[in-house]
Design a protein around this motif. Structure first.
Motif, PDB file in Angstrom:
ATOM      1  N   ASP A 183       0.807  -1.216   0.000  1.00 12.82           N
ATOM      2  CA  ASP A 183       0.000   0.000   0.000  1.00 12.82           C
ATOM      3  C   ASP A 183       0.843   1.270   0.000  1.00 12.82           C
ATOM      4  OD1 ASP A 183       1.060  -0.261   2.501  1.00 12.82           O
ATOM      5  OD2 ASP A 183      -0.836   0.008   3.597  1.00 12.82           O
ATOM      6  N   ALA A 184       2.169   1.133  -0.180  1.00 13.82           N
ATOM      7  CA  ALA A 184       3.049   2.304  -0.167  1.00 13.82           C
ATOM      8  C   ALA A 184       2.864   3.101  -1.465  1.00 13.82           C
ATOM      9  CB  ALA A 184       4.497   1.880  -0.020  1.00 13.82           C
ATOM     10  N   PRO A 185       2.555   4.406  -1.388  1.00 14.42           N
ATOM     11  CA  PRO A 185       2.357   5.196  -2.610  1.00 14.42           C
ATOM     12  C   PRO A 185       3.687   5.449  -3.323  1.00 14.42           C
ATOM     13  CG  PRO A 185       2.232   6.610  -0.672  1.00 14.42           C
ATOM     14  CD  PRO A 185       2.324   5.198  -0.159  1.00 14.42           C
ATOM     15  N   ASP A 186       3.662   5.365  -4.659  1.00 13.38           N
ATOM     16  CA  ASP A 186       4.825   5.688  -5.497  1.00 13.38           C
ATOM     17  C   ASP A 186       6.040   4.822  -5.187  1.00 13.38           C
ATOM     18  OD1 ASP A 186       3.358   7.801  -6.667  1.00 13.38           O
ATOM     19  OD2 ASP A 186       3.870   9.107  -4.969  1.00 13.38           O
ATOM     20  N   CYS A 187       5.831   3.584  -4.733  1.00 17.86           N
ATOM     21  CA  CYS A 187       6.964   2.693  -4.462  1.00 17.86           C
ATOM     22  C   CYS A 187       7.598   2.282  -5.784  1.00 17.86           C
ATOM     23  CB  CYS A 187       6.503   1.462  -3.688  1.00 17.86           C
ATOM     24  SG  CYS A 187       7.842   0.305  -3.298  1.00 17.86           S
ATOM     25  N   ALA A 188       8.905   2.462  -5.899  1.00 18.13           N
ATOM     26  CA  ALA A 188       9.616   2.139  -7.137  1.00 18.13           C
ATOM     27  C   ALA A 188       9.585   0.653  -7.443  1.00 18.13           C
ATOM     28  CB  ALA A 188      11.058   2.631  -7.042  1.00 18.13           C
ATOM     29  N   LEU A 189       9.354  -0.174  -6.423  1.00 14.81           N
ATOM     30  CA  LEU A 189       9.320  -1.613  -6.651  1.00 14.81           C
ATOM     31  C   LEU A 189       8.102  -2.003  -7.498  1.00 14.81           C
ATOM     32  CD1 LEU A 189      10.339  -2.840  -3.078  1.00 14.81           C
ATOM     33  CD2 LEU A 189      11.775  -2.705  -5.122  1.00 14.81           C
ATOM     34  N   ASP A 190       6.994  -1.305  -7.319  1.00 15.20           N
ATOM     35  CA  ASP A 190       5.820  -1.562  -8.155  1.00 15.20           C
ATOM     36  C   ASP A 190       6.080  -1.144  -9.595  1.00 15.20           C
ATOM     37  OD1 ASP A 190       4.083  -2.627  -6.126  1.00 15.20           O
ATOM     38  OD2 ASP A 190       3.859  -0.601  -5.342  1.00 15.20           O
ATOM     39  N   ASP A 191       6.772  -0.013  -9.776  1.00 13.55           N
ATOM     40  CA  ASP A 191       7.117   0.440 -11.131  1.00 13.55           C
ATOM     41  C   ASP A 191       8.061  -0.560 -11.799  1.00 13.55           C
ATOM     42  OD1 ASP A 191       5.609   2.692 -10.623  1.00 13.55           O
ATOM     43  OD2 ASP A 191       7.338   3.901  -9.990  1.00 13.55           O
ATOM     44  N   TRP A 192       8.908  -1.173 -11.004  1.00 11.92           N
ATOM     45  CA  TRP A 192       9.854  -2.177 -11.527  1.00 11.92           C
ATOM     46  C   TRP A 192       9.101  -3.379 -12.093  1.00 11.92           C
ATOM     47  CZ3 TRP A 192      11.685  -6.856  -8.783  1.00 11.92           C
ATOM     48  CH2 TRP A 192      12.807  -7.449  -9.386  1.00 11.92           C
ATOM     49  N   ILE A 193       8.030  -3.760 -11.430  1.00  4.02           N
ATOM     50  CA  ILE A 193       7.205  -4.864 -11.918  1.00  4.02           C
ATOM     51  C   ILE A 193       6.507  -4.468 -13.209  1.00  4.02           C
ATOM     52  CG2 ILE A 193       5.248  -6.366 -11.421  1.00  4.02           C
ATOM     53  CD1 ILE A 193       7.674  -7.029  -9.782  1.00  4.02           C
ATOM     54  N   GLU A 194       5.921  -3.263 -13.223  1.00  3.77           N
ATOM     55  CA  GLU A 194       5.183  -2.812 -14.398  1.00  3.77           C
ATOM     56  C   GLU A 194       6.075  -2.685 -15.622  1.00  3.77           C
ATOM     57  OE1 GLU A 194       1.955  -2.436 -14.735  1.00  3.77           O
ATOM     58  OE2 GLU A 194       1.628  -3.067 -12.655  1.00  3.77           O
ATOM     59  N   ALA A 195       7.323  -2.310 -15.422  1.00  6.52           N
ATOM     60  CA  ALA A 195       8.244  -2.083 -16.532  1.00  6.52           C
ATOM     61  C   ALA A 195       8.994  -3.336 -16.962  1.00  6.52           C
ATOM     62  CB  ALA A 195       9.259  -0.995 -16.149  1.00  6.52           C
ATOM     63  N   SER A 196       8.758  -4.459 -16.296  1.00  5.01           N
ATOM     64  CA  SER A 196       9.517  -5.669 -16.598  1.00  5.01           C
ATOM     65  C   SER A 196       9.074  -6.289 -17.917  1.00  5.01           C
ATOM     66  CB  SER A 196       9.351  -6.692 -15.467  1.00  5.01           C
ATOM     67  OG  SER A 196       7.987  -7.033 -15.311  1.00  5.01           O
ATOM     68  N   PRO A 197      10.008  -6.891 -18.652  1.00  5.16           N
ATOM     69  CA  PRO A 197       9.643  -7.624 -19.872  1.00  5.16           C
ATOM     70  C   PRO A 197       8.676  -8.747 -19.531  1.00  5.16           C
ATOM     71  CG  PRO A 197      12.022  -7.303 -19.716  1.00  5.16           C
ATOM     72  CD  PRO A 197      11.448  -6.902 -18.404  1.00  5.16           C
ATOM     73  N   ASP A 198       7.842  -9.125 -20.493  1.00  2.87           N
ATOM     74  CA  ASP A 198       6.812 -10.131 -20.240  1.00  2.87           C
ATOM     75  C   ASP A 198       7.390 -11.425 -19.694  1.00  2.87           C
ATOM     76  OD1 ASP A 198       4.905  -8.390 -21.080  1.00  2.87           O
ATOM     77  OD2 ASP A 198       4.833  -9.138 -23.145  1.00  2.87           O
ATOM     78  N   GLY A 199       8.546 -11.841 -20.203  1.00  5.83           N
ATOM     79  CA  GLY A 199       9.126 -13.106 -19.763  1.00  5.83           C
ATOM     80  C   GLY A 199       9.642 -13.071 -18.338  1.00  5.83           C
ATOM     81  N   GLU A 200       9.980 -11.874 -17.834  1.00  7.27           N
ATOM     82  CA  GLU A 200      10.558 -11.743 -16.494  1.00  7.27           C
ATOM     83  C   GLU A 200       9.519 -11.364 -15.446  1.00  7.27           C
ATOM     84  OE1 GLU A 200      13.891  -9.166 -16.284  1.00  7.27           O
ATOM     85  OE2 GLU A 200      14.860  -9.961 -18.092  1.00  7.27           O
ATOM     86  N   ARG A 201       8.377 -10.921 -15.897  1.00  6.79           N
ATOM     87  CA  ARG A 201       7.400 -10.359 -14.953  1.00  6.79           C
ATOM     88  C   ARG A 201       6.951 -11.350 -13.876  1.00  6.79           C
ATOM     89  NH1 ARG A 201       2.754  -6.071 -16.412  1.00  6.79           N
ATOM     90  NH2 ARG A 201       1.835  -5.870 -14.333  1.00  6.79           N
ATOM     91  N   PRO A 202       6.612 -12.599 -14.196  1.00  2.96           N
ATOM     92  CA  PRO A 202       6.180 -13.514 -13.124  1.00  2.96           C
ATOM     93  C   PRO A 202       7.251 -13.730 -12.056  1.00  2.96           C
ATOM     94  CG  PRO A 202       5.561 -14.380 -15.277  1.00  2.96           C
ATOM     95  CD  PRO A 202       6.478 -13.218 -15.520  1.00  2.96           C
ATOM     96  N   ALA A 203       8.524 -13.876 -12.474  1.00  2.00           N
ATOM     97  CA  ALA A 203       9.599 -14.101 -11.514  1.00  2.00           C
ATOM     98  C   ALA A 203       9.810 -12.874 -10.634  1.00  2.00           C
ATOM     99  CB  ALA A 203      10.884 -14.459 -12.247  1.00  2.00           C
ATOM    100  N   ARG A 204       9.765 -11.683 -11.255  1.00  2.00           N
ATOM    101  CA  ARG A 204       9.935 -10.452 -10.475  1.00  2.00           C
ATOM    102  C   ARG A 204       8.789 -10.284  -9.477  1.00  2.00           C
ATOM    103  NH1 ARG A 204      11.977  -5.366 -14.238  1.00  2.00           N
ATOM    104  NH2 ARG A 204      13.984  -6.241 -14.909  1.00  2.00           N
ATOM    105  N   ALA A 205       7.569 -10.554  -9.926  1.00  2.00           N
ATOM    106  CA  ALA A 205       6.413 -10.404  -9.046  1.00  2.00           C
ATOM    107  C   ALA A 205       6.483 -11.372  -7.873  1.00  2.00           C
ATOM    108  CB  ALA A 205       5.131 -10.613  -9.844  1.00  2.00           C
TER     109      ALA A 205
END
Length: 379
Positions: A339-361
């Motif tokens: 629930d942290a606003p503007d957390c860069a970790l959420d942006d990191w997930i959104e910007a991840s390539p499709d193949g890496e997204r499940p592992a990052r999440a």
């Protein structure tokens, strides 16, 4: 009796009946001290393994020691390397004195709860924390596992999750939960026909309880041994998960008491009452350990809780190098929770390539689960 003349020889800087000399803060150097490894602690007496003048392992001896007065307020724990003086012969009735504690490479700590300011040192100088968890009887508690992982990362130790009683339940769910954290997972199961190891008398004396001391399948024990070789490993777990049974299989002459799990409460009895370090045999044949050793196993008493009041959130984040680097872009004061606003970790997930997204999440989810264990928040 007449009066006598008084001169400077009658002066006492610290007057007393015995005329004791002034105290000094200067302590002896103890240049003749030898090094010992603390393998057990029992009511103010410490069991040490002390090597002789040469590197021959056969020259090692067991020495009993006490703490020097200057260490009264300093806690000496299993795993500590200490300097010892006095009678280090190891003979019957001999007693040495611990005068120094050498610098620790790691210190595993816990608190009673997350608000208790008093830190309890579990062990020192361990390389690896082995979290022993039963897959059933008693049911696994992920909150306890999470807390142990946090404490290990804070201490700079690696983590091995040992799942026992795989003959009763599947380990797949817990594997999927912890392997994204970089936690190695090893699984043990009880040998077929292990129920026969429980005598009828035991069953009659422990109505409503199930054994935690059945024989383990040898191949699963050797899989655990392979992951302990060359390391100092400390085993932690709830009572009844099979920790002492595992240690007896790894070190056949350990003689650790094994307990039982109550069917009603789902809890086990405490069987290990104090921590003890045991040398790990290279191999075991016909129930007898080999003459050579490669590593140490430290058994600890069963725990009900693992408080994390001593762990700083920044230390936990640093254990995840990829997430730590991304978190540098977070706004000041970011909690990194979901629930942290503007957390860069959420942006990191959104910007991840499709193949890496499940592992990052999955990795971020695992980190936030551990973070919530430390902060008491909902991830």
């Amino acid at each position: 009796m007449g009066r006598r003349d008084i001169d400077e020889s009658d002066f006492r800087s610290r007057p007393s009946k015995r005329g004791s000399r002034p105290r000094t803060k200067q302590r002896p150097e103890h240049s003749d001290a030898v090094t010992g490894l603390v393998t057990g602690v029992d009511r103010g007496r410490y069991t040490l393994l002390v090597k002789g003048d040469d590197a021959d392992a056969s020259d090692e001896r067991i020495v009993t020691a006490m703490k020097a007065r200057e260490l009264t307020r300093t806690r000496v724990v299993v795993g500590d390397r200490v300097d010892v003086v006095g009678d280090v012969s190891g003979g019957e009735g001999s007693l040495a004195r611990i005068v120094r504690i050498q610098e620790r490479t790691s210190t595993l700590r816990r608190t009673a709860d997350d608000t208790d300011p008093y830190e309890r040192i579990v062990v020192a100088n361990a390389d690896q924390l082995v979290v022993v968890t039963a897959l059933a009887q008693p049911e696994p508690r992920t909150g306890m596992i999470d807390r142990c992982v946090v404490a290990a990362y804070d201490a700079g130790m690696s983590v091995l999750l040992c799942l026992t009683k795989a003959d009763l339940a599947s380990p797949d769910e817990l594997r999927a939960l912890y392997e994204p954290l970089g936690v190695e997972v090893v699984v043990t199961r009880r040998a077929a026909g292990g129920d026969a190891a429980v005598s009828e008398a035991d069953g009659a004396n422990r109505a409503g309880e199930t054994t935690g001391g059945m024989a383990l399948a040898p191949e699963s024990v050797e899989e655990v041994r392979d992951r302990l070789r060359g390391l100092v490993s400390v085993l932690v777990g709830h009572s009844g998960v099979g920790k002492s049974t595992l240690i007896n299989a790894l070190v056949p002459d350990a003689g650790r008491a094994t307990g039982f799990v109550n069917y009603v409460t789902g809890r086990g009895r405490h069987t290990s009452t104090s921590a003890v370090a045991l040398p790990l045999p290279v191999a075991v044949a016909d129930g007898e350990p080999a003459d050579t050793f490669d590593g140490w196993v430290i058994d600890t008493p069963g725990v009900r809780s693992f408080g994390l009041a001593h762990v700083e959130v920044a230390h936990l984040l640093s254990a995840f190098e990829d997430l730590d680097e991304v978190a540098q872009e977070c706004p000041r004061g970011c909690t990194h929770l979901a629930d942290a606003p503007d957390c860069a970790l959420d942006d990191w997930i959104e910007a991840s390539p499709d193949g890496e997204r499940p592992a990052r999440a999955a990795r971020l989810s695992s980190f936030r689960r551990l973070l919530s264990s430390r902060t008491g928040s909902d991830a």
